[in-house]
Design an enzyme around this catalytic site. Structure first.
Site, PDB file in Angstrom:
ATOM      1  N   GLU A  25       0.755  -0.977   0.042  1.00 20.17           N
ATOM      2  CA  GLU A  25      -0.265   0.210   0.147  1.00 20.17           C
ATOM      3  C   GLU A  25       0.991   1.517   0.058  1.00 20.17           C
ATOM      4  O   GLU A  25       2.709   1.100  -0.070  1.00 20.17           O
ATOM      5  CB  GLU A  25      -1.288  -0.132   1.728  1.00 20.17           C
ATOM      6  N   VAL A 106      -5.238   0.366   2.651  1.00 25.01           N
ATOM      7  CA  VAL A 106      -5.799  -0.785   2.929  1.00 25.01           C
ATOM      8  C   VAL A 106      -6.953  -1.463   1.689  1.00 25.01           C
ATOM      9  O   VAL A 106      -6.680  -2.046   1.058  1.00 25.01           O
ATOM     10  CB  VAL A 106      -6.016  -1.664   3.877  1.00 25.01           C
ATOM     11  N   ASP A 138     -17.631   5.158  12.722  1.00 20.21           N
ATOM     12  CA  ASP A 138     -16.029   5.139  12.245  1.00 20.21           C
ATOM     13  C   ASP A 138     -15.653   4.431  12.150  1.00 20.21           C
ATOM     14  O   ASP A 138     -15.005   3.498  12.829  1.00 20.21           O
ATOM     15  CB  ASP A 138     -14.993   5.930  13.142  1.00 20.21           C
ATOM     16  N   LYS A 159      -4.449  -1.705  13.943  1.00 15.86           N
ATOM     17  CA  LYS A 159      -3.611  -0.534  15.086  1.00 15.86           C
ATOM     18  C   LYS A 159      -4.247  -1.271  16.172  1.00 15.86           C
ATOM     19  O   LYS A 159      -5.745  -1.016  16.627  1.00 15.86           O
ATOM     20  CB  LYS A 159      -3.943   0.439  14.298  1.00 15.86           C
TER      21      LYS A 159
HETATM   22  N1  PSU Z   1      -0.934   0.738   8.578  1.00 17.21           N
HETATM   23  C1  PSU Z   1       0.391   1.618   9.327  1.00 17.21           C
HETATM   24  N2  PSU Z   1       0.114   2.653   8.655  1.00 17.21           N
HETATM   25  C2  PSU Z   1      -1.074   3.572   8.166  1.00 17.21           C
HETATM   26  C3  PSU Z   1      -2.077   2.673   7.965  1.00 17.21           C
HETATM   27  C4  PSU Z   1      -1.818   1.334   8.195  1.00 17.21           C
HETATM   28  O1  PSU Z   1       0.747   0.898   9.749  1.00 17.21           O
HETATM   29  O2  PSU Z   1      -0.577   4.729   7.820  1.00 17.21           O
HETATM   30  C5  PSU Z   1      -3.334   3.408   6.866  1.00 17.21           C
HETATM   31  C6  PSU Z   1      -3.721   2.622   6.272  1.00 17.21           C
HETATM   32  O3  PSU Z   1      -3.741   2.322   4.229  1.00 17.21           O
HETATM   33  C7  PSU Z   1      -5.355   2.175   6.219  1.00 17.21           C
HETATM   34  C8  PSU Z   1      -5.824   3.358   6.700  1.00 17.21           C
HETATM   35  O4  PSU Z   1      -5.905   1.593   5.761  1.00 17.21           O
HETATM   36  O5  PSU Z   1      -4.203   3.608   7.624  1.00 17.21           O
HETATM   37  C9  PSU Z   1      -7.081   2.934   7.897  1.00 17.21           C
HETATM   38  O6  PSU Z   1      -7.735   4.251   7.054  1.00 17.21           O
HETATM   39  P1  PSU Z   1      -9.017   4.640   7.975  1.00 17.21           P
HETATM   40  O7  PSU Z   1      -8.570   4.386   9.496  1.00 17.21           O
HETATM   41  O8  PSU Z   1      -9.166   5.731   7.852  1.00 17.21           O
HETATM   42  O9  PSU Z   1      -9.240   3.584   7.338  1.00 17.21           O
HETATM   43 MN    MN Z   2     -12.609   6.238   9.375  1.00 13.38          MN
END
Ligand code: PSU
Ligand code: MN
Length: 302
Positions: A25, A106, A138, A159
């Protein structure tokens, strides 16, 4: 008019001959890692895939074209250009139509990799259900996309800034299998153990390849699989430091009114600053380990 999706020549060759390819990604490069280290780390991630025996295919939208496999100039462009959009699946068509540059999450990377015929993908941590989601709704599109995408995502769990219990529940509802790599515990990104158990454990790339084959034979390859690879004991963040950064980061995000797709980049950046680089070191270590494992899995199932 250029084609909306271009596959890099080396990646295309590998795919055509049935060779191992690993999708990577780009949001982690543009939004997840601090500049100027991000470009060097992006190159190291590609190197880890090659060391594991596969061809890396970093995915991004560059000047209105989805590129599957970036040359070094494109990688540098995504890493250094100001104002790169964080692009999830829903953003892709609009970014392409406007001729813009976007870094794929992702969700977007998984969707594009599957479209290009790449079955294995490495990242750091999965997006998921955010804390307080029962009020804010969210939840990352990473989850719903995995429920309908033929991809294996190698990650270090979800995460730790997320509601991990709710994320695991949603993965169950969405038919996304979670395999622990040499562990019975769901990893917690910066920490090896999130505190939650897993039902399925695999101990080698060959075993993962067997699961992928069974999935295909059963006609269940429309669903994603998560291969959860815990950060190593030497690399994991000190739990007390983690807890302190998490508490202060969530409070700071709340006080600053950060919402929507800005939440994840805000908290990752907060961690990097609050832990004086310790979380960055852990993040890099886990991503490199995931890239290497993904390459081994791709090679075992090629
Ligand atoms: N994992 C990491 N660093 C990141 C992300 C994931 O170690 O920057 C990013 C990925 O691209 C994931 C996104 O899809 O954060 C998720 O964002 P959101 O919670 O807005 O969907
Ligand atoms: Mn979000």
């Amino acid at each position: 008019m250029p084609a909306a999706l271009v596959i890099d020549a080396e990646v295309e060759d590998a795919l055509r001959s049935g060779g191992p390819v690993v999708a990577l990604e780009s949001t982690i490069i543009s939004h997840g890692l601090p500049r100027p280290d991000n470009l060097r780390i992006a190159r190291e991630i590609e190197r880890a895939v090659r060391d594991g025996g596969a061809v890396p295919a970093t995915i991004a939208v560059v000047d209105g074209v989805v590129r599957v496999g970036l040359d070094d100039a494109a990688l540098a462009f995504v890493a250094t250009r100001p104002g790169v959009v964080k692009a999830s699946v829903r953003d892709l068509a609009a970014v392409v139509a406007s001729g813009g540059t976007g870094a794929t999450t992702v969700a977007a990377t998984a969707a594009l990799a599957a479209r290009a015929g790449i079955p294995v993908f490495a990242t750091g941590g999965l997006g998921g259900v955010h804390r307080g989601a029962s009020a804010t709704w969210d939840e990352s599109a990473d989850l719903t996309t995995l429920s309908r995408t033929a991809i294996l995502v190698v990650c270090a769990g979800a995460k730790s800034i997320l509601d991990v219990a709710a994320t695991l529940e949603r993965l169950e509802t969405l038919n996304v299998a979670v395999l622990g790599y040499r562990t019975d515990r769901f990893p917690g990104f910066y920490l090896a153990d999130s505190g939650f158990p897993l039902h399925w454990r695999v101990d080698s790339p060959a075993e993962v390849a067997t699961v992928l084959r069974a999935r295909r034979e059963l006609g269940l390859d429309g669903y994603g699989i998560v291969l959860a690879n815990p950060i190593s004991a030497e690399d994991e963040l000190d739990p007390a430091l983690h807890e302190q950064a998490l508490r202060s980061g969530l409070a700071a995000a709340d006080a600053a009114g950060v919402t929507g797709k800005d939440v994840t980049p805000f908290l990752l950046d907060w961690f990097h600053r609050e832990t004086a680089g310790e979380s960055l070191r852990a993040n890099v270590a886990l991503v490199l380990a995931n890239a290497r494992l993904a390459a081994e899995v791709a090679a075992a199932s090629a």
